[in-house]
Design an enzyme around this catalytic site. Structure first.
Site, PDB file in Angstrom:
ATOM      1  N   GLU A   1     -33.569  -9.532  20.345  1.00 48.25           N
ATOM      2  CA  GLU A   1     -32.632  -9.152  20.677  1.00 48.25           C
ATOM      3  C   GLU A   1     -31.643  -8.404  20.218  1.00 48.25           C
ATOM      4  O   GLU A   1     -31.268  -7.203  20.178  1.00 48.25           O
ATOM      5  CB  GLU A   1     -31.387 -10.348  21.593  1.00 48.25           C
ATOM      6  CG  GLU A   1     -30.222  -9.831  21.678  1.00 48.25           C
ATOM      7  CD  GLU A   1     -29.621 -10.569  23.122  1.00 48.25           C
ATOM      8  OE1 GLU A   1     -30.394 -11.170  23.901  1.00 48.25           O
ATOM      9  OE2 GLU A   1     -28.636 -10.955  23.067  1.00 48.25           O
TER      10      GLU A   1
ATOM     11  N   ARG B   1     -30.621  -9.415  29.891  1.00 46.79           N
ATOM     12  CA  ARG B   1     -30.325  -8.742  28.600  1.00 46.79           C
ATOM     13  C   ARG B   1     -30.805  -7.377  28.529  1.00 46.79           C
ATOM     14  O   ARG B   1     -31.445  -6.965  27.719  1.00 46.79           O
ATOM     15  CB  ARG B   1     -30.858  -9.731  27.473  1.00 46.79           C
ATOM     16  CG  ARG B   1     -30.245 -11.053  27.636  1.00 46.79           C
ATOM     17  CD  ARG B   1     -29.563 -11.583  26.742  1.00 46.79           C
ATOM     18  NE  ARG B   1     -28.828 -12.569  26.753  1.00 46.79           N
ATOM     19  CZ  ARG B   1     -27.673 -13.007  25.900  1.00 46.79           C
ATOM     20  NH1 ARG B   1     -27.873 -12.792  24.931  1.00 46.79           N
ATOM     21  NH2 ARG B   1     -26.939 -14.021  26.485  1.00 46.79           N
TER      22      ARG B   1
ATOM     23  N   SER C   1     -27.271 -14.677  19.327  1.00 47.34           N
ATOM     24  CA  SER C   1     -28.874 -15.078  19.808  1.00 47.34           C
ATOM     25  C   SER C   1     -29.668 -13.962  18.629  1.00 47.34           C
ATOM     26  O   SER C   1     -29.458 -12.772  19.140  1.00 47.34           O
ATOM     27  CB  SER C   1     -29.194 -14.941  20.880  1.00 47.34           C
ATOM     28  OG  SER C   1     -28.276 -16.148  21.494  1.00 47.34           O
TER      29      SER C   1
HETATM   30  N1  EPU Z   1     -31.666 -25.808  21.954  1.00 48.23           N
HETATM   31  C1  EPU Z   1     -32.450 -26.723  21.135  1.00 48.23           C
HETATM   32  N2  EPU Z   1     -32.307 -26.390  19.846  1.00 48.23           N
HETATM   33  C2  EPU Z   1     -31.501 -25.515  19.073  1.00 48.23           C
HETATM   34  C3  EPU Z   1     -30.915 -24.576  19.927  1.00 48.23           C
HETATM   35  C4  EPU Z   1     -31.005 -24.780  21.260  1.00 48.23           C
HETATM   36  O1  EPU Z   1     -33.113 -27.462  21.330  1.00 48.23           O
HETATM   37  O2  EPU Z   1     -31.361 -25.489  18.017  1.00 48.23           O
HETATM   38  C5  EPU Z   1     -32.042 -26.174  23.371  1.00 48.23           C
HETATM   39  C6  EPU Z   1     -30.545 -26.447  23.920  1.00 48.23           C
HETATM   40  O3  EPU Z   1     -30.488 -28.068  23.662  1.00 48.23           O
HETATM   41  C7  EPU Z   1     -30.486 -26.178  25.430  1.00 48.23           C
HETATM   42  C8  EPU Z   1     -31.482 -24.892  25.173  1.00 48.23           C
HETATM   43  O4  EPU Z   1     -31.974 -24.969  23.988  1.00 48.23           O
HETATM   44  O5  EPU Z   1     -31.296 -26.922  26.158  1.00 48.23           O
HETATM   45  C9  EPU Z   1     -30.689 -23.609  25.269  1.00 48.23           C
HETATM   46  O6  EPU Z   1     -29.582 -23.441  24.222  1.00 48.23           O
HETATM   47  P1  EPU Z   1     -28.220 -22.943  24.430  1.00 48.23           P
HETATM   48  O7  EPU Z   1     -27.353 -23.774  25.684  1.00 48.23           O
HETATM   49  O8  EPU Z   1     -27.616 -22.891  23.370  1.00 48.23           O
HETATM   50  O9  EPU Z   1     -28.449 -21.710  25.049  1.00 48.23           O
HETATM   51  P2  EPU Z   1     -29.280 -20.394  24.529  1.00 48.23           P
HETATM   52  O10 EPU Z   1     -30.191 -20.053  25.617  1.00 48.23           O
HETATM   53  O11 EPU Z   1     -29.733 -20.547  23.237  1.00 48.23           O
HETATM   54  C10 EPU Z   1     -27.794 -18.478  25.420  1.00 48.23           C
HETATM   55  C11 EPU Z   1     -27.335 -16.985  25.427  1.00 48.23           C
HETATM   56  C12 EPU Z   1     -26.168 -17.110  24.262  1.00 48.23           C
HETATM   57  C13 EPU Z   1     -24.992 -17.677  25.186  1.00 48.23           C
HETATM   58  C14 EPU Z   1     -25.350 -19.069  25.759  1.00 48.23           C
HETATM   59  C15 EPU Z   1     -24.384 -19.692  26.635  1.00 48.23           C
HETATM   60  C16 EPU Z   1     -29.753 -15.746  25.035  1.00 48.23           C
HETATM   61  C17 EPU Z   1     -30.781 -15.249  23.919  1.00 48.23           C
HETATM   62  N3  EPU Z   1     -28.519 -16.627  24.623  1.00 48.23           N
HETATM   63  O12 EPU Z   1     -28.121 -19.197  24.466  1.00 48.23           O
HETATM   64  O13 EPU Z   1     -25.890 -15.662  24.146  1.00 48.23           O
HETATM   65  O14 EPU Z   1     -23.764 -17.594  24.555  1.00 48.23           O
HETATM   66  O15 EPU Z   1     -26.820 -18.835  26.524  1.00 48.23           O
HETATM   67  O16 EPU Z   1     -24.433 -18.981  27.894  1.00 48.23           O
HETATM   68  O17 EPU Z   1     -29.753 -15.929  26.186  1.00 48.23           O
HETATM   69  C18 EPU Z   1     -25.713 -14.057  22.386  1.00 48.23           C
HETATM   70  O18 EPU Z   1     -25.928 -13.163  23.183  1.00 48.23           O
HETATM   71  O19 EPU Z   1     -25.544 -13.690  21.212  1.00 48.23           O
HETATM   72  C19 EPU Z   1     -25.746 -15.545  22.541  1.00 48.23           C
HETATM   73  C20 EPU Z   1     -25.140 -16.230  21.776  1.00 48.23           C
END
Ligand code: EPU
Length: 308
Positions: free
Chosen positions: A296, A169, A226
């Site tokens: 972000e 990012r 995010s």
């Molecule tokens: N999790 C929790 N509780 C929550 C949310 C998430 O425990 O309320 C845990 C999930 O269970 C998982 C981990 O946190 O183990 C990661 O969550 P998720 O798979 O939803 O992915 P993320 O890391 O939150 C990232 C990107 C997203 C992208 C997704 C899929 C970042 C900051 N965000 O989300 O990007 O869509 O991966 O690739 O890196 C964006 O940029 O706007 C965005 C949505």
């Protein structure tokens, strides 16, 4: 001021241009269809000591309730040319269009980014990424405008992918403040034999999976995706969740029950509400886990500075 630009608007509500639907008026606002107008606009802003801000699709930006005492340059330039597997595109091309048109031409590489909001310029600037696919992976070169250049010959330059120093990012443009005027991308062409190999079906499935993931894991409604970047070896959403902050509401801004890293506007929020919620989340995560979350989403103050 800026009278020679036919698209000039004054006191333009910035809430109309950002996904959060937040933000007061910009004193001056110009929508740019031809990127050649950008240097002229910046020159005039500088001559008048006005801050300026480059806006793409508004999916990662929030303006303050008092708006901006300067110029917003909204880039909507959207030329998109395909030459076999090489794409030349303006920064204002919406990511959805770029990914869709690439897939229509049996070009592979961007399908996981299907469903990503915003424009190509913003995506390259922040090295947008989902499911381990980054836009930076596809970049070959770009034309940049350096607003700080004193020498007019150095105002516009062409740089290759390495210049961007893409990482999670992040691109080097965060440090330099340079503005993207054009991007060249390279994708992989799927051949007739690959089609027989069902490769195309896989490609379409990846796009559908990306959309389904969003539907299953992320809330709809007014948000900017995010809110924080994930810290090394952890997830902002998980930390905010475990800290017990999901559902917390300040004014009209609240943290989604579906995903802890989605900060929502219920339709009545102000940017101040969102800032208060952001401060609360940062302080709580710092206190409980000794981790400093980094935004972000960029919150732009009336003087054009990014809230830190
Ligand atoms: N999790 C929790 N509780 C929550 C949310 C998430 O425990 O309320 C845990 C999930 O269970 C998982 C981990 O946190 O183990 C990661 O969550 P998720 O798979 O939803 O992915 P993320 O890391 O939150 C990232 C990107 C997203 C992208 C997704 C899929 C970042 C900051 N965000 O989300 O990007 O869509 O991966 O690739 O890196 C964006 O940029 O706007 C965005 C949505």
């Amino acid at each position: 001021m800026f009278d020679s630009f036919p698209n000039l608007k004054t006191s333009e509500p910035l809430s109309h241009h950002c996904w959060y639907a937040l933000g007061g008026p910009a004193d001056y606002f110009v929508e740019v269809i031809d990127v050649e107008e950008i240097p002229k606009l910046i020159k005039e802003a500088k001559e008048n000591n006005l801050p300026y801000f480059i806006l793409g699709g508004g999916s990662n930006t929030v303006f303050h309730d008092e708006g901006l005492r300067g110029l917003v340059i909204k880039i909507t330039a959207s030329n998109l040319e395909f030459n076999d597997n090489i794409i030349t595109a303006s920064p204002g091309v919406p990511m959805m269009r770029l990914v869709k048109e690439s897939m229509d031409r049996n070009l592979t590489g961007l399908e996981s980014l299907f469903g990503l909001p915003g424009t190509l310029g913003g995506a390259v600037f922040g090295n947008a990424e989902t499911h381990k696919t980054s836009i930076g992976d596809a970049v070959v070169e770009a034309t940049l405008l350096d607003p700080k250049a004193k020498d007019p010959d150095k105002l516009i330059k062409t740089v290759d992918k390495d210049y961007f120093q893409f990482r999670y990012r992040h691109s080097h443009l965060h440090e330099t403040g340079e503005i993207i005027l054009e991007v060249t991308l390279k994708l992989q062409k799927i051949t007739e034999e690959d089609l027989a190999d069902e490769e195309l079906k896989t490609l379409r499935n990846k796009a559908t999976e990306a959309l389904n993931f969003r539907k299953d894991h992320q809330p709809t409604g007014r948000n900017n995706g995010s809110f924080f970047k994930n810290p090394p070896n952890d997830y902002a959403g998980r930390l905010i969740d475990v800290a017990g902050l999901k559902g917390t509401k300040i004014g009209g801004a609240y943290i989604s029950e579906k995903h802890g890293n989605f900060f929502m506007n219920d339709g009545t929020a102000t940017t101040e509400d969102l800032i208060a919620l952001r401060n609360l989340a940062k302080e709580t995560v710092k206190e409980k886990f000794d981790i400093t979350l980094e935004e972000e989403v960029r919150i732009i103050m009336p003087d054009g500075k990014i809230l830190s």
